[in-house]
Design a protein around this motif. Structure first.
Motif, PDB file in Angstrom:
ATOM      1  N   HIS A   1       5.499 -10.089   9.491  1.00  0.00           N
ATOM      2  CA  HIS A   1       3.969  -9.486   9.318  1.00  0.00           C
ATOM      3  C   HIS A   1       3.118 -10.323   9.852  1.00  0.00           C
ATOM      4  O   HIS A   1       2.085  -9.903  10.318  1.00  0.00           O
ATOM      5  CB  HIS A   1       3.576  -9.112   7.704  1.00  0.00           C
ATOM      6  CG  HIS A   1       2.673  -8.475   7.572  1.00  0.00           C
ATOM      7  ND1 HIS A   1       2.475  -7.220   7.793  1.00  0.00           N
ATOM      8  CD2 HIS A   1       1.566  -8.918   6.743  1.00  0.00           C
ATOM      9  CE1 HIS A   1       1.114  -6.837   7.429  1.00  0.00           C
ATOM     10  NE2 HIS A   1       0.701  -7.789   6.846  1.00  0.00           N
ATOM     11  N   ASP A   2       3.039 -11.506   9.400  1.00  0.00           N
ATOM     12  CA  ASP A   2       2.237 -12.725   9.999  1.00  0.00           C
ATOM     13  C   ASP A   2       2.155 -12.655  11.527  1.00  0.00           C
ATOM     14  O   ASP A   2       1.107 -12.801  12.233  1.00  0.00           O
ATOM     15  CB  ASP A   2       2.571 -14.127   9.563  1.00  0.00           C
ATOM     16  CG  ASP A   2       2.164 -14.241   8.139  1.00  0.00           C
ATOM     17  OD1 ASP A   2       1.494 -13.448   7.490  1.00  0.00           O
ATOM     18  OD2 ASP A   2       2.487 -15.300   7.420  1.00  0.00           O
ATOM     19  N   GLU A   3       3.194 -12.619  12.274  1.00  0.00           N
ATOM     20  CA  GLU A   3       3.262 -12.535  13.632  1.00  0.00           C
ATOM     21  C   GLU A   3       2.578 -11.341  14.189  1.00  0.00           C
ATOM     22  O   GLU A   3       1.971 -11.121  15.141  1.00  0.00           O
ATOM     23  CB  GLU A   3       4.865 -12.526  14.084  1.00  0.00           C
ATOM     24  CG  GLU A   3       5.399 -13.612  14.162  1.00  0.00           C
ATOM     25  CD  GLU A   3       6.737 -13.782  14.302  1.00  0.00           C
ATOM     26  OE1 GLU A   3       7.421 -12.775  14.988  1.00  0.00           O
ATOM     27  OE2 GLU A   3       7.616 -14.557  14.149  1.00  0.00           O
ATOM     28  N   LYS A   4       2.758 -10.335  13.506  1.00  0.00           N
ATOM     29  CA  LYS A   4       2.049  -8.761  13.901  1.00  0.00           C
ATOM     30  C   LYS A   4       0.429  -8.961  13.757  1.00  0.00           C
ATOM     31  O   LYS A   4      -0.120  -8.591  14.575  1.00  0.00           O
ATOM     32  CB  LYS A   4       2.816  -7.528  12.972  1.00  0.00           C
ATOM     33  CG  LYS A   4       2.316  -6.322  13.437  1.00  0.00           C
ATOM     34  CD  LYS A   4       3.047  -5.294  12.778  1.00  0.00           C
ATOM     35  CE  LYS A   4       3.042  -5.115  11.313  1.00  0.00           C
ATOM     36  NZ  LYS A   4       3.458  -4.106  10.963  1.00  0.00           N
ATOM     37  N   LEU A   5       0.311  -9.798  12.425  1.00  0.00           N
ATOM     38  CA  LEU A   5      -1.170  -9.812  12.335  1.00  0.00           C
ATOM     39  C   LEU A   5      -2.089 -10.810  13.456  1.00  0.00           C
ATOM     40  O   LEU A   5      -3.021 -10.575  13.622  1.00  0.00           O
ATOM     41  CB  LEU A   5      -1.442 -10.289  10.949  1.00  0.00           C
ATOM     42  CG  LEU A   5      -1.588  -9.145  10.014  1.00  0.00           C
ATOM     43  CD1 LEU A   5      -1.655  -9.908   8.450  1.00  0.00           C
ATOM     44  CD2 LEU A   5      -2.266  -8.016  10.300  1.00  0.00           C
ATOM     45  N   ALA A   6      -1.171 -11.863  13.767  1.00  0.00           N
ATOM     46  CA  ALA A   6      -1.492 -12.795  14.965  1.00  0.00           C
ATOM     47  C   ALA A   6      -2.139 -12.144  16.192  1.00  0.00           C
ATOM     48  O   ALA A   6      -2.903 -12.610  16.864  1.00  0.00           O
ATOM     49  CB  ALA A   6      -0.569 -13.833  15.323  1.00  0.00           C
TER      50      ALA A   6
ATOM     51  N   TRP B   1      -9.006 -18.236  12.606  1.00  0.00           N
ATOM     52  CA  TRP B   1      -8.165 -18.410  11.565  1.00  0.00           C
ATOM     53  C   TRP B   1      -6.737 -18.740  11.823  1.00  0.00           C
ATOM     54  O   TRP B   1      -6.203 -18.178  12.977  1.00  0.00           O
ATOM     55  CB  TRP B   1      -8.273 -17.273  10.645  1.00  0.00           C
ATOM     56  CG  TRP B   1      -8.070 -16.047  11.165  1.00  0.00           C
ATOM     57  CD1 TRP B   1      -8.777 -15.102  12.094  1.00  0.00           C
ATOM     58  CD2 TRP B   1      -6.594 -15.253  11.092  1.00  0.00           C
ATOM     59  NE1 TRP B   1      -8.118 -13.912  12.308  1.00  0.00           N
ATOM     60  CE2 TRP B   1      -6.759 -14.089  11.887  1.00  0.00           C
ATOM     61  CE3 TRP B   1      -5.230 -15.567  10.463  1.00  0.00           C
ATOM     62  CZ2 TRP B   1      -5.817 -13.215  11.810  1.00  0.00           C
ATOM     63  CZ3 TRP B   1      -4.373 -14.428  10.630  1.00  0.00           C
ATOM     64  CH2 TRP B   1      -4.449 -13.565  11.297  1.00  0.00           C
TER      65      TRP B   1
ATOM     66  N   SER C   1      -8.228 -20.481  17.710  1.00  0.00           N
ATOM     67  CA  SER C   1      -8.431 -19.351  16.944  1.00  0.00           C
ATOM     68  C   SER C   1      -9.334 -19.786  15.670  1.00  0.00           C
ATOM     69  O   SER C   1      -9.634 -20.618  15.379  1.00  0.00           O
ATOM     70  CB  SER C   1      -7.012 -18.913  16.585  1.00  0.00           C
ATOM     71  OG  SER C   1      -6.538 -19.778  15.440  1.00  0.00           O
TER      72      SER C   1
ATOM     73  N   ASP D   1       7.557 -11.548   5.763  1.00  0.00           N
ATOM     74  CA  ASP D   1       6.442 -12.243   5.550  1.00  0.00           C
ATOM     75  C   ASP D   1       6.015 -12.789   6.823  1.00  0.00           C
ATOM     76  O   ASP D   1       5.039 -12.670   7.427  1.00  0.00           O
ATOM     77  CB  ASP D   1       6.299 -13.090   4.170  1.00  0.00           C
ATOM     78  CG  ASP D   1       4.972 -13.749   4.090  1.00  0.00           C
ATOM     79  OD1 ASP D   1       3.857 -12.956   4.284  1.00  0.00           O
ATOM     80  OD2 ASP D   1       4.890 -14.835   3.902  1.00  0.00           O
TER      81      ASP D   1
ATOM     82  N   PHE E   1      -3.954  -9.477  16.401  1.00  0.00           N
ATOM     83  CA  PHE E   1      -5.437  -9.036  16.281  1.00  0.00           C
ATOM     84  C   PHE E   1      -6.560 -10.201  16.121  1.00  0.00           C
ATOM     85  O   PHE E   1      -7.509 -10.188  15.838  1.00  0.00           O
ATOM     86  CB  PHE E   1      -5.388  -8.068  15.451  1.00  0.00           C
ATOM     87  CG  PHE E   1      -4.596  -6.834  15.741  1.00  0.00           C
ATOM     88  CD1 PHE E   1      -4.899  -6.165  16.531  1.00  0.00           C
ATOM     89  CD2 PHE E   1      -3.382  -6.583  14.939  1.00  0.00           C
ATOM     90  CE1 PHE E   1      -4.135  -4.944  16.986  1.00  0.00           C
ATOM     91  CE2 PHE E   1      -2.539  -5.660  15.197  1.00  0.00           C
ATOM     92  CZ  PHE E   1      -2.768  -4.687  16.076  1.00  0.00           C
ATOM     93  N   ARG E   2      -5.818 -11.595  16.282  1.00  0.00           N
ATOM     94  CA  ARG E   2      -6.737 -12.735  15.975  1.00  0.00           C
ATOM     95  C   ARG E   2      -7.755 -12.677  16.996  1.00  0.00           C
ATOM     96  O   ARG E   2      -7.798 -12.366  18.296  1.00  0.00           O
ATOM     97  CB  ARG E   2      -5.711 -13.855  16.338  1.00  0.00           C
ATOM     98  CG  ARG E   2      -6.007 -14.844  14.987  1.00  0.00           C
ATOM     99  CD  ARG E   2      -5.066 -16.141  15.198  1.00  0.00           C
ATOM    100  NE  ARG E   2      -3.994 -16.090  14.349  1.00  0.00           N
ATOM    101  CZ  ARG E   2      -3.044 -17.075  14.443  1.00  0.00           C
ATOM    102  NH1 ARG E   2      -3.236 -18.164  15.358  1.00  0.00           N
ATOM    103  NH2 ARG E   2      -2.197 -16.976  13.310  1.00  0.00           N
TER     104      ARG E   2
ATOM    105  N   SER F   1     -11.568  -8.839  15.771  1.00  0.00           N
ATOM    106  CA  SER F   1     -12.383  -8.218  14.706  1.00  0.00           C
ATOM    107  C   SER F   1     -13.622  -8.300  14.917  1.00  0.00           C
ATOM    108  O   SER F   1     -14.154  -9.646  15.216  1.00  0.00           O
ATOM    109  CB  SER F   1     -11.578  -8.761  13.228  1.00  0.00           C
ATOM    110  OG  SER F   1     -12.485  -8.364  12.266  1.00  0.00           O
TER     111      SER F   1
END
Length: 57
Positions: free
Chosen positions: A30-35, A56, A54, A27, A37-38, A41
């Motif tokens: 996964h959060d690091e990978k999504l960060a 979010w 940021s 988890d 693209f902060r 979008s």
């Protein structure tokens, strides 16, 4: 008492904490990978306020 004997008798009790730790690790990864693209979008794209790093977290 032997460690191997202890693990052999109580292996179901070790699966729950190990599963929790493995899930927590994935988890976090996964959060690091999504960060990455902060703020990139189109849905959340806007000008940041002063002092805001940021949209979010």
């Amino acid at each position: 008492m032997n460690i191997i004997h202890l693990v052999r008798d109580h292996w179901p009790l070790t699966l729950c904490p190990i599963g929790f730790l493995v899930g927590w690790y994935f988890d976090k990864k996964h959060d690091e990978k999504l960060a990455i693209f902060r703020n990139k979008s189109k849905l959340y794209q806007r000008e940041l306020r002063p002092g805001e790093d940021s949209i979010w977290k």
